[in-house]
Design a protein around this motif. Structure first.
Motif, PDB file in Angstrom:
ATOM      1  N   GLN A  44       0.832  -1.207   0.000  1.00 26.01           N
ATOM      2  CA  GLN A  44       0.000   0.000   0.000  1.00 26.01           C
ATOM      3  C   GLN A  44       0.867   1.257   0.000  1.00 26.01           C
ATOM      4  OE1 GLN A  44      -3.516   0.010  -0.263  1.00 26.01           O
ATOM      5  NE2 GLN A  44      -2.932   2.073  -0.855  1.00 26.01           N
ATOM      6  N   GLU A  96       2.381   1.656  -3.465  1.00 34.34           N
ATOM      7  CA  GLU A  96       1.358   2.146  -4.392  1.00 34.34           C
ATOM      8  C   GLU A  96       1.081   3.632  -4.173  1.00 34.34           C
ATOM      9  OE1 GLU A  96      -2.126  -0.345  -4.130  1.00 34.34           O
ATOM     10  OE2 GLU A  96      -1.099  -2.043  -5.047  1.00 34.34           O
ATOM     11  N   TYR A 126       4.665   0.256  -8.477  1.00 34.59           N
ATOM     12  CA  TYR A 126       3.819  -0.913  -8.664  1.00 34.59           C
ATOM     13  C   TYR A 126       4.591  -2.201  -8.920  1.00 34.59           C
ATOM     14  CZ  TYR A 126       0.446   2.809  -8.926  1.00 34.59           C
ATOM     15  OH  TYR A 126      -0.302   3.907  -8.625  1.00 34.59           O
ATOM     16  N   ARG A 145      -0.011  -5.105  -7.607  1.00 34.33           N
ATOM     17  CA  ARG A 145      -1.479  -5.081  -7.498  1.00 34.33           C
ATOM     18  C   ARG A 145      -2.081  -6.449  -7.798  1.00 34.33           C
ATOM     19  NH1 ARG A 145      -1.684  -0.015 -11.415  1.00 34.33           N
ATOM     20  NH2 ARG A 145      -0.183  -1.426 -12.345  1.00 34.33           N
TER      21      ARG A 145
END
Length: 169
Positions: A111, A114, A119, A166
């Motif tokens: 998290q 991100e 990513y 992700r």
């Protein structure tokens, strides 16, 4: 069980997890001489500094005892184009391993990455550490194998890469 961001007051507990985890995980892998030199006090000082500068998350049991931690941020070597983030460390006390805690400690690092627009991620794991299969289970692929040294003993370290954090499984 609770996962939260570490504060400098957690440094001693983080150090205890690291030292105890290294003794249980790396026995017969890393030379005893190196493991004997690891102390709660010396690592506590290092973790105070690390926590004040980097993202560190801890897992606490129901009594508030730190039983695991994770640490990560931008990739540090620049040797692996396409991988911008890095999981620097994730350690869990032996009695709490294989219960899903690793993935729970990985989530806040992902998290944070991100949130920084990162990513992809690397993780470097000793080849003889059986916990390395955790990374394969979440979808990481071997990117490289490098040689490192501990107290004169040469060891292989697997560089795992996640091209898109992700999509962690």
């Amino acid at each position: 069980m609770k996962i939260r961001k570490a504060t400098v007051t957690d440094a001693e507990g983080v150090a205890k997890v690291q030292v105890d985890s290294w003794h249980s995980t790396y026995k017969n892998i890393i030379p005893d001489e190196y493991l004997r030199k690891m102390t709660y006090e010396s690592w506590g000082k290092k973790w105070k500094e690390i926590i004040s500068k980097q993202s560190v998350y801890i897992a606490e049991d129901n009594k508030g005892k730190i039983i695991g931690f994770s640490n990560g941020g931008p990739e540090r070597t620049g040797k692996y184009p396409g991988f911008e983030g890095e999981l620097y460390a994730i350690y869990i006390l032996k009695d709490h391993q294989r219960k899903g805690l690793g993935k729970q400690l990985l989530e806040p690092i992902i998290q944070e990455l991100e949130n920084q627009g990162i990513y992809s991620m690397l993780a470097l794991i000793l080849e003889d550490n059986h916990s390395r299969f955790f990374y394969e289970k979440v979808g990481a692929e071997k990117v490289d194998i490098i040689e490192i040294e501990f107290s004169g003993k040469r060891l292989n370290q697997v560089v795992y890469g996640l091209k898109d954090i992700r999509k962690i499984q």
